[in-house]
Write a protein that holds these residues in place. Structure first.
Motif, short mmCIF file in Angstrom:
data_model
loop_
_atom_site.label_atom_id
_atom_site.label_comp_id
_atom_site.label_asym_id
_atom_site.label_seq_id
_atom_site.Cartn_x
_atom_site.Cartn_y
_atom_site.Cartn_z
N GLU A 2 1.04 -1.19 0.02
CA GLU A 2 0.00 0.04 -0.12
C GLU A 2 0.96 1.30 0.07
O GLU A 2 0.57 2.11 -0.70
CB GLU A 2 -0.96 0.11 1.22
N LYS A 3 2.02 1.25 0.81
CA LYS A 3 2.85 2.43 0.91
C LYS A 3 3.70 2.79 -0.49
O LYS A 3 3.75 3.71 -1.18
CB LYS A 3 3.95 2.19 1.79
N CYS A 4 3.71 1.47 -1.21
CA CYS A 4 4.43 1.42 -2.45
C CYS A 4 3.44 2.19 -3.56
O CYS A 4 3.85 2.95 -4.20
CB CYS A 4 5.09 0.34 -3.14
N LEU A 5 2.22 1.79 -3.33
CA LEU A 5 1.25 2.45 -4.18
C LEU A 5 1.14 3.81 -3.90
O LEU A 5 0.87 4.48 -4.82
CB LEU A 5 -0.27 1.57 -4.13
N GLU A 6 1.14 4.13 -2.80
CA GLU A 6 0.97 5.74 -2.30
C GLU A 6 2.26 6.42 -3.04
O GLU A 6 1.85 7.48 -3.56
CB GLU A 6 1.05 5.87 -0.80
N LEU A 7 3.41 5.95 -2.89
CA LEU A 7 4.60 6.37 -3.62
C LEU A 7 4.22 6.66 -5.02
O LEU A 7 4.59 7.91 -5.71
CB LEU A 7 5.85 5.41 -3.31
N LEU A 8 3.86 5.50 -5.57
CA LEU A 8 3.82 5.54 -7.04
C LEU A 8 2.62 6.86 -7.41
O LEU A 8 3.16 7.40 -8.32
CB LEU A 8 3.12 4.34 -7.73
N ALA A 9 1.45 6.87 -6.78
CA ALA A 9 0.58 8.14 -7.05
C ALA A 9 1.14 9.35 -6.86
O ALA A 9 1.04 10.12 -7.75
CB ALA A 9 -0.71 7.43 -6.16
N GLU A 10 1.81 9.34 -6.06
CA GLU A 10 2.26 10.78 -5.68
C GLU A 10 3.51 11.21 -6.61
O GLU A 10 3.51 12.15 -7.22
CB GLU A 10 3.14 10.69 -4.22
N SER A 11 4.43 10.18 -7.22
CA SER A 11 5.31 10.32 -8.25
C SER A 11 4.66 10.75 -9.50
O SER A 11 4.98 11.58 -10.29
CB SER A 11 6.48 9.23 -8.31
N ALA A 12 3.62 9.92 -9.89
CA ALA A 12 2.77 10.12 -11.08
C ALA A 12 2.32 11.45 -11.23
O ALA A 12 2.34 12.24 -12.13
CB ALA A 12 1.88 9.10 -11.25
#
Length: 211
Positions: free
Chosen positions: A42-52
């Motif tokens: 879930e934290k990885c997905l949050e990182l991906l969303a923020e970076s995108a």
């Protein structure tokens, strides 16, 4: 400076600014591929969303500030410009944005100048602060102003000189916005006003005559 040199400068600036969020996207994908813990995924997905989101915001801003802004015609919707500035200097940058542009549309050149001035002033707020962006028509001319105020303001002397006087020698990629703004203003027969380096705030103004 030749147009090809300017294109190279702008590409260098764009690549520099996109390197961090795109790199974070790559790291997030690699972590997600190897991670099995639900919480960590879930934290990885949050990182991906923020970076995108950061990548998209930067591309939107640079499209208007540096690109041809195709699809907008001779005038640009100032709400698009406002959204671009807000996306670039979001909450994570600790910059409070004030927007004082009453016209719904402004000439494309004026919007490009305004965004480049906002980029310079916002980058000067190294510890956050407030960035005010304003524009208005005055007798056919367009008057632009940005003001940065915060605990520490740092506009590199090279950027200050390039913005005020243009470039004598080869321009560094970090000065691309200053060089572009200077040339857009002077080529249009306009003028630039820049607050003194010892001032407690950074104010940049420009007047673009009726085209």
């Amino acid at each position: 400076m030749k147009s090809v040199d300017l294109a190279s400068l702008l590409c260098s600036r764009l690549c520099h600014d996109l390197m961090s969020p795109v790199g974070a996207l790559n790291n997030g994908i690699e972590l997600l591929a190897d991670e099995t813990d639900p919480e960590m995924r879930e934290k990885c997905l949050e990182l991906l969303a923020e970076s995108a989101r950061a990548s998209a915001n930067k591309l939107k801003f640079f499209r208007l500030a540096f690109g041809a802004a195709g699809g907008f015609g001779e005038e640009v919707d100032t709400h698009e410009a406002q959204a671009a500035v807000e996306g670039l200097f979001g909450p994570e940058r600790r910059i409070e944005l004030g927007w004082a542009v009453s016209d719904d549309k402004l000439p494309k050149g004026a919007v490009k100048v305004l965004l480049n001035l906002a980029l310079l002033a916002g980058d000067a707020l190294v510890r956050g602060g407030r960035l005010d962006v304003g524009a208005e028509r005055n007798g056919g001319d367009v008057e632009l102003a940005v003001r940065a105020e915060g605990p520490r303001i740092l506009l590199d002397p090279v950027l200050r000189e390039t913005l005020a006087d243009g470039a004598v020698d080869m321009v560094e990629p970090r000065a691309a916005a200053a060089w572009l703004a200077h040339n857009l203003i002077t080529d249009a027969g306009g003028s630039i006003q820049l607050s003194d380096a010892s001032s407690g705030a950074l104010t940049i103004g420009a007047r673009l005559p009726r085209s």
